[in-house]
Write an enzyme that holds these catalytic residues in place. Structure first.
Site, PDB file in Angstrom:
ATOM      1  N   GLY A   1      45.861  38.573  31.264  1.00 42.48           N
ATOM      2  CA  GLY A   1      46.631  37.689  32.139  1.00 42.48           C
ATOM      3  C   GLY A   1      46.707  38.139  33.585  1.00 42.48           C
ATOM      4  O   GLY A   1      47.338  37.477  34.411  1.00 42.48           O
TER       5      GLY A   1
ATOM      6  N   ASP B   1      43.019  31.825  40.514  1.00 41.65           N
ATOM      7  CA  ASP B   1      42.771  33.267  40.336  1.00 41.65           C
ATOM      8  C   ASP B   1      41.690  33.781  41.279  1.00 41.65           C
ATOM      9  O   ASP B   1      41.860  34.817  41.940  1.00 41.65           O
ATOM     10  CB  ASP B   1      42.354  33.556  38.883  1.00 41.65           C
ATOM     11  CG  ASP B   1      43.502  33.431  37.903  1.00 41.65           C
ATOM     12  OD1 ASP B   1      44.590  32.989  38.318  1.00 41.65           O
ATOM     13  OD2 ASP B   1      43.320  33.797  36.730  1.00 41.65           O
TER      14      ASP B   1
ATOM     15  N   LYS C   1      45.633  39.741  39.899  1.00 40.71           N
ATOM     16  CA  LYS C   1      46.721  38.891  40.413  1.00 40.71           C
ATOM     17  C   LYS C   1      47.853  38.752  39.393  1.00 40.71           C
ATOM     18  O   LYS C   1      47.672  39.018  38.197  1.00 40.71           O
ATOM     19  CB  LYS C   1      46.180  37.497  40.760  1.00 40.71           C
ATOM     20  CG  LYS C   1      45.586  36.741  39.543  1.00 40.71           C
ATOM     21  CD  LYS C   1      46.515  35.827  38.832  1.00 40.71           C
ATOM     22  CE  LYS C   1      46.553  35.903  37.358  1.00 40.71           C
ATOM     23  NZ  LYS C   1      45.806  35.279  36.423  1.00 40.71           N
TER      24      LYS C   1
ATOM     25  N   SER D   1      36.920  48.597  35.992  1.00 45.33           N
ATOM     26  CA  SER D   1      38.135  47.921  36.442  1.00 45.33           C
ATOM     27  C   SER D   1      39.383  48.730  36.140  1.00 45.33           C
ATOM     28  O   SER D   1      39.451  49.439  35.141  1.00 45.33           O
ATOM     29  CB  SER D   1      38.239  46.557  35.760  1.00 45.33           C
ATOM     30  OG  SER D   1      39.314  45.836  36.313  1.00 45.33           O
TER      31      SER D   1
ATOM     32  N   GLU E   1      33.797  31.871  37.105  1.00 46.46           N
ATOM     33  CA  GLU E   1      35.028  31.630  36.330  1.00 46.46           C
ATOM     34  C   GLU E   1      34.856  30.436  35.386  1.00 46.46           C
ATOM     35  O   GLU E   1      35.376  30.429  34.276  1.00 46.46           O
ATOM     36  CB  GLU E   1      36.208  31.351  37.278  1.00 46.46           C
ATOM     37  CG  GLU E   1      36.969  32.591  37.726  1.00 46.46           C
ATOM     38  CD  GLU E   1      38.031  33.043  36.714  1.00 46.46           C
ATOM     39  OE1 GLU E   1      37.672  33.775  35.767  1.00 46.46           O
ATOM     40  OE2 GLU E   1      39.206  32.684  36.877  1.00 46.46           O
TER      41      GLU E   1
ATOM     42  N   SER F   1      39.053  38.320  34.860  1.00 44.55           N
ATOM     43  CA  SER F   1      37.824  37.514  34.927  1.00 44.55           C
ATOM     44  C   SER F   1      37.543  37.101  36.373  1.00 44.55           C
ATOM     45  O   SER F   1      36.383  37.119  36.811  1.00 44.55           O
ATOM     46  CB  SER F   1      37.924  36.285  34.019  1.00 44.55           C
ATOM     47  OG  SER F   1      39.022  35.482  34.383  1.00 44.55           O
TER      48      SER F   1
HETATM   49  N1  LIG Z   1      35.664  44.719  33.718  1.00 43.88           N
HETATM   50  C1  LIG Z   1      35.089  43.799  32.931  1.00 43.88           C
HETATM   51  N2  LIG Z   1      33.974  44.095  32.213  1.00 43.88           N
HETATM   52  C2  LIG Z   1      33.397  43.164  31.441  1.00 43.88           C
HETATM   53  N3  LIG Z   1      33.833  41.901  31.297  1.00 43.88           N
HETATM   54  C3  LIG Z   1      34.934  41.543  31.983  1.00 43.88           C
HETATM   55  C4  LIG Z   1      35.620  42.473  32.820  1.00 43.88           C
HETATM   56  N4  LIG Z   1      36.672  41.851  33.374  1.00 43.88           N
HETATM   57  C5  LIG Z   1      36.667  40.583  32.900  1.00 43.88           C
HETATM   58  N5  LIG Z   1      35.633  40.381  32.066  1.00 43.88           N
HETATM   59  C6  LIG Z   1      35.316  39.088  31.399  1.00 43.88           C
HETATM   60  O1  LIG Z   1      36.470  38.270  31.498  1.00 43.88           O
HETATM   61  C7  LIG Z   1      36.992  37.916  30.208  1.00 43.88           C
HETATM   62  C8  LIG Z   1      38.509  37.969  30.226  1.00 43.88           C
HETATM   63  O2  LIG Z   1      38.955  36.886  30.986  1.00 43.88           O
HETATM   64  P1  LIG Z   1      40.242  36.064  30.626  1.00 43.88           P
HETATM   65  O3  LIG Z   1      40.253  35.693  29.183  1.00 43.88           O
HETATM   66  O4  LIG Z   1      40.306  34.986  31.619  1.00 43.88           O
HETATM   67  O5  LIG Z   1      41.440  37.099  30.864  1.00 43.88           O
HETATM   68  P2  LIG Z   1      42.021  37.702  32.228  1.00 43.88           P
HETATM   69  O6  LIG Z   1      41.332  37.023  33.336  1.00 43.88           O
HETATM   70  O7  LIG Z   1      43.477  37.359  32.163  1.00 43.88           O
HETATM   71  O8  LIG Z   1      41.835  39.172  32.167  1.00 43.88           O
HETATM   72  C9  LIG Z   1      36.384  38.940  29.248  1.00 43.88           C
HETATM   73  O9  LIG Z   1      36.221  38.376  27.955  1.00 43.88           O
HETATM   74  C10 LIG Z   1      35.047  39.244  29.906  1.00 43.88           C
HETATM   75  O10 LIG Z   1      34.083  38.255  29.578  1.00 43.88           O
HETATM   76  C1  LIG Z   2      46.217  29.647  32.673  1.00 42.07           C
HETATM   77  C2  LIG Z   2      45.674  29.749  34.085  1.00 42.07           C
HETATM   78  O1  LIG Z   2      46.546  28.997  34.955  1.00 42.07           O
HETATM   79  C3  LIG Z   2      45.651  31.194  34.595  1.00 42.07           C
HETATM   80  C4  LIG Z   2      44.810  32.096  33.729  1.00 42.07           C
HETATM   81  O2  LIG Z   2      44.896  33.436  34.167  1.00 42.07           O
HETATM   82  P1  LIG Z   2      44.304  34.639  33.282  1.00 42.07           P
HETATM   83  O3  LIG Z   2      42.847  34.368  33.041  1.00 42.07           O
HETATM   84  O4  LIG Z   2      45.057  34.643  31.987  1.00 42.07           O
HETATM   85  O5  LIG Z   2      44.505  35.890  34.090  1.00 42.07           O
HETATM   86  C5  LIG Z   2      44.286  29.121  34.125  1.00 42.07           C
HETATM   87  C6  LIG Z   2      43.752  28.768  35.512  1.00 42.07           C
HETATM   88  O6  LIG Z   2      44.561  28.556  36.439  1.00 42.07           O
HETATM   89  O7  LIG Z   2      42.539  28.669  35.654  1.00 42.07           O
HETATM   90 MG   LIG Z   3      40.949  34.966  33.578  1.00 46.72          MG
END
Ligand SMILES: Nc1ncnc2c1ncn2[C@@H]1O[C@H](COP(=O)(O)OP(=O)(O)O)[C@@H](O)[C@H]1O
Ligand SMILES: C[C@@](O)(CCOP(=O)(O)O)CC(=O)O
Ligand SMILES: [Mg+2]
Length: 385
Positions: free
Chosen positions: A141, A202, A10, A134, A191, A145
């Protein structure tokens, strides 16, 4: 039979962080997916194998050992989505530590805890082979996750007794509203393990797709009538959503009045965003006036995010570079690095975009476009294996 689920990432168009505190955000799905595949093994084959292709890690637990550590919770624990307690996270950490999780990747461990929680909660103690891959950058961002938790929950529920799907269907199929709601609720529990305090925006946009407005746990679909184009620039600066969200909360408790004004201003920006994109452009002039307004809203939202302490030198670099081309940008997601959105108005030429992408590339950033507002989570069944 192998079950495969894919869930989109997203972009948050307006309102990240504010949404964690009950203020409105507007978000859209993008056509980059996380894909989970699960194949159940025979009962006497006592292992759960997990391969995380994007981060190059493999795990293999014996079902007997998982039972030993978690059996006090029952199996499957509950037919309704349940939160993982701190005590259970400790038990999950024991299972992960036993597999010698590499110290350099320890920040990724929460994703494995989320896997174990969702797996055992939904399917119980069954042997299986599980893989995830993925198209999304992890921790940048774009909601990797959430896409991870949504695709995992969807694949698990498809194998459980909680949802009854037509497994003879060929190709990708979607869940009905009630099933999708269940996927979304379980994904939210995952999450929570990764983010600490997620707003739910998200996982909701990854489950339901399209453009949504989100406030205090309530999602409203937004019917976008504007041809939205965004350049997404990954600064490749690593960051962790959980830590950034906690920093904003700490700033809010230090300066409650000032932060309340900032958050109200962000909500006004989100509301205006959703009004503008729902309006029908009567002619090109009207469209470009609306694009200009969205650009201004992005600049204002970015300024407020800076005041919340979630910008970063790399993000400021993208902003200044795009400003040279008279283009507006803002960070998306948690900030602190990660990805930046630059609005590409309809009048902008391909040449200008190429120049901007090249200049951003010279800083080591990677820019790309993605389809905005597509379908949410989907499932497919393969009977050949
Ligand atoms: N394809 C993947 N394989 C393993 N872990 C993943 C994967 N995608 C997400 N994760 C988990 O999600 C975390 C990242 O989430 P986050 O910090 O919220 O960043 P975002 O959601 O913006 O990518 C990673 O540290 C891992 O634990
Ligand atoms: C900062 C926030 O608004 C979005 C986080 O998105 P991402 O995990 O950085 O992709 C947190 C949330 O809404 O849970
Ligand atoms: Mg995230």
């Amino acid at each position: 039979m192998e079950v495969t689920a894919r869930a989109p990432g997203k972009i948050i168009l307006a309102g990240e962080h504010a949404v964690v505190h009950g203020y409105t955000a507007v978000a859209s799905s993008i056509d980059l997916y996380t894909v989970f595949s699960i194949r159940l093994r025979s009962e006497d084959d006592d292992t759960v194998k997990l391969t995380l292709n994007d981060i190059g890690l493999d795990f293999s637990w014996s079902v007997r050992r998982i039972k030993e550590v978690l059996s006090h919770l029952g199996s499957p624990f509950s037919s309704t989505p349940t939160s993982c307690s701190l005590e259970t996270i400790k038990s999950l950490a024991t299972l992960v530590d036993e597999q010698s999780f590499p110290e350099t990747k320890i920040g990724l461990a929460s994703g494995v805890y989320a896997f174990l929680w969702l797996y055992t909660s939904i399917l119980g103690f069954k042997p299986a082979t599980v893989t995830v891959s993925s198209e999304l950058p992890v921790g940048a961002g774009l909601g990797s996750s959430a896409a991870y938790c949504v695709s995992l929950s969807a694949a698990l529920l498809a194998l459980s007794d909680s949802v009854k799907l037509d497994v003879s269907q060929k190709g990708w199929s979607t869940f009905n509203e009630t099933e999708a709601e269940l996927v979304n609720k379980w994904a939210f529990e995952g999450e929570k393990i990764i983010h600490g305090r997620p707003s739910g925006v998200d996982n909701s946009v990854s489950t339901f797709g399209n453009v949504i407005k989100f406030k205090s746990g309530v999602m409203t679909r937004v019917n976008s009538n504007m041809p939205l184009r965004m350049l997404i620039t990954n600064t490749k600066v690593g960051r962790d959503t959980k830590a950034l969200v906690a920093n904003v909360s700490a700033r809010k408790s230090r300066h409650p009045d000032a932060m309340c004004s900032v958050l109200n201003a962000i909500e006004a920006i989100s509301d205006e965003w959703s009004t503008i994109i729902q309006s029908h452009a009567v002619d090109d002039l009207y469209l470009s006036a609306n694009e200009e307004k969205l650009g201004e809203l992005m600049e204002m939202n970015q300024g407020l995010l800076l005041s919340m302490g979630v910008s970063h030198a790399s993000i400021e670099n993208v902003l200044q570079t795009s400003m040279k081309y008279k283009l507006a940008s803002k960070l998306t997601g948690a900030g602190g690095g990660g990805c930046v959105l630059t609005l590409l108005p309809t009048h902008i030429s391909g040449e200008v975009i190429d120049k901007l992408v090249e200049e951003l590339g010279s800083f080591g950033f990677q820019s790309f476009t993605a389809g905005i507002g597509g379908k949410g989570v989907q499932i497919s069944f393969d009977h050949s294996s």
